[in-house]
Design a protein around this motif. Structure first.
Motif, PDB file in Angstrom:
ATOM      1  N   ALA A 207      40.118  50.169  36.287  1.00 64.40           N
ATOM      2  CA  ALA A 207      40.601  49.078  37.125  1.00 64.40           C
ATOM      3  C   ALA A 207      40.584  49.499  38.588  1.00 64.40           C
ATOM      4  O   ALA A 207      40.891  50.662  38.893  1.00 64.40           O
ATOM      5  N   PRO A 208      40.216  48.584  39.482  1.00 68.00           N
ATOM      6  CA  PRO A 208      39.950  47.159  39.252  1.00 68.00           C
ATOM      7  C   PRO A 208      38.504  46.830  38.900  1.00 68.00           C
ATOM      8  O   PRO A 208      38.145  45.660  38.833  1.00 68.00           O
ATOM      9  N   ILE A 209      37.672  47.853  38.649  1.00 72.71           N
ATOM     10  CA  ILE A 209      36.246  47.610  38.419  1.00 72.71           C
ATOM     11  C   ILE A 209      35.943  47.640  36.925  1.00 72.71           C
ATOM     12  O   ILE A 209      36.444  48.506  36.199  1.00 72.71           O
ATOM     13  N   ALA A 210      35.132  46.696  36.468  1.00 72.84           N
ATOM     14  CA  ALA A 210      34.654  46.710  35.087  1.00 72.84           C
ATOM     15  C   ALA A 210      33.201  46.242  35.071  1.00 72.84           C
ATOM     16  O   ALA A 210      32.857  45.257  35.726  1.00 72.84           O
TER      17      ALA A 210
ATOM     18  N   VAL B 298      35.284  43.524  48.261  1.00 74.74           N
ATOM     19  CA  VAL B 298      35.082  44.972  48.241  1.00 74.74           C
ATOM     20  C   VAL B 298      34.933  45.471  49.677  1.00 74.74           C
ATOM     21  O   VAL B 298      34.139  44.931  50.448  1.00 74.74           O
TER      22      VAL B 298
ATOM     23  N   LEU C 206      32.641  42.910  37.261  1.00 73.62           N
ATOM     24  CA  LEU C 206      33.871  42.238  37.674  1.00 73.62           C
ATOM     25  C   LEU C 206      34.711  43.186  38.514  1.00 73.62           C
ATOM     26  O   LEU C 206      34.859  44.362  38.167  1.00 73.62           O
ATOM     27  N   VAL C 207      35.258  42.663  39.599  1.00 71.43           N
ATOM     28  CA  VAL C 207      36.240  43.393  40.399  1.00 71.43           C
ATOM     29  C   VAL C 207      37.494  42.540  40.430  1.00 71.43           C
ATOM     30  O   VAL C 207      37.464  41.413  40.940  1.00 71.43           O
ATOM     31  N   ASN C 208      38.551  43.064  39.857  1.00 70.30           N
ATOM     32  CA  ASN C 208      39.777  42.272  39.674  1.00 70.30           C
ATOM     33  C   ASN C 208      39.488  40.958  38.970  1.00 70.30           C
ATOM     34  O   ASN C 208      40.056  39.914  39.299  1.00 70.30           O
ATOM     35  N   GLY C 209      38.571  41.003  38.016  1.00 71.91           N
ATOM     36  CA  GLY C 209      38.266  39.828  37.210  1.00 71.91           C
ATOM     37  C   GLY C 209      37.319  38.839  37.844  1.00 71.91           C
ATOM     38  O   GLY C 209      36.992  37.816  37.248  1.00 71.91           O
TER      39      GLY C 209
ATOM     40  N   LEU D 101      35.954  54.719  44.134  1.00 67.00           N
ATOM     41  CA  LEU D 101      36.612  54.318  42.890  1.00 67.00           C
ATOM     42  C   LEU D 101      35.696  54.542  41.689  1.00 67.00           C
ATOM     43  O   LEU D 101      34.476  54.408  41.795  1.00 67.00           O
TER      44      LEU D 101
ATOM     45  N   HIS E 216      37.603  50.576  48.651  1.00 70.20           N
ATOM     46  CA  HIS E 216      37.100  50.774  47.290  1.00 70.20           C
ATOM     47  C   HIS E 216      36.143  51.959  47.206  1.00 70.20           C
ATOM     48  O   HIS E 216      35.699  52.302  46.120  1.00 70.20           O
TER      49      HIS E 216
END
Length: 204
Positions: free
Chosen positions: A153-156, A141, A36-39, A148, A145
């Motif tokens: 955040a913003p990566i998960a 992206v 997920l990037v920013n959800g 990072l 980015h």
DNA sequence: CTCTTGATCTTCT
DNA sequence: GAAGATCAAGAGC
């Protein structure tokens, strides 16, 4: 009637240490994980492994301004411009200086599908993220980015819960070391960039 | 379905 | 000057 796909309950959050080993271990282990990037994102269904001893890798000829992140510590994002138009994202692996990375080639959209459709224009769900340039556009992206951390955040990135069936094949769009079977995919996924025609394997 | 082409940034020759 | 870890649109079958 579009298929309703509910967001998956994520598993354990992957930390940077996950990437501190061979790309050829990390790449298949990422299949089935959720990015997920920013959800916004989905399940990783296709990646490719690149190593500094591999003539097809950007790092093969040593550090440049573009590939500098590849030479840094593992667990960070490497973003580069492809064909002057698209962005492609990689996860840096192994250890500082080894300059190896996993190229993200496709995900199955699960979270924020409407945002991805908006960013990509009029496209069916199967085409939203079925290629390295498409994924970056759908997840917004860019080179901003680059560098990072992959566990902040913003990566998960969430670990998969079960070991999936993995298929392998030769990598796409390269001419050097084109015979190496370092493309990994989720078996029978309709969201890969191209079908896997060759060898299937269940290792890892 | 396959094949061809244009878009045009970064690196290397 | 050429090639490249790409994509989308258009022509042809």
């Amino acid at each position: 009637m579009p298929e309703i796909r509910k967001p998956r309950a994520p598993g354990r959050l992957l930390r940077r240490k996950f990437f501190a080993r061979s790309v050829h271990e990390v790449a298949p282990d990422l299949i089935g994980a959720t990015l997920l990037v920013n959800g916004v994102g989905g399940v990783i269904v296709e990646v490719e492994a690149y190593h500094h001893t591999d003539p097809a890798a950007h790092s093969y000829n040593g550090p440049t301004q573009r590939n500098a992140i590849m030479f840094g510590p593992p667990g960070y994002l490497y973003v580069y411009r492809s064909y002057g138009i698209h962005w492609c994202m990689n996860f840096v692996c192994e250890k500082e200086g080894s300059a190896s990375a996993v190229l993200l080639r496709a995900i199955e959209p699960t979270n924020g599908i409407s945002a991805m459709r908006r960013r990509r224009g009029l496209h069916d769900e199967r085409s939203l993220c079925s290629g390295p340039g498409k994924v970056c556009e759908a997840l917004a992206v860019t080179n901003k980015h680059n560098g990072l951390a992959l566990d902040a955040a913003p990566i998960a990135i969430y670990a998969r819960r079960e070991t999936p069936q993995i298929v392998t094949g030769v990598r796409i769009g390269i001419t050097k070391a084109a015979d190496k079977p370092w493309r990994y995919g989720l078996a029978n996924s309709k969201f890969v960039s191209k079908p896997f025609t060759t060898a299937t394997s269940t290792d890892r």
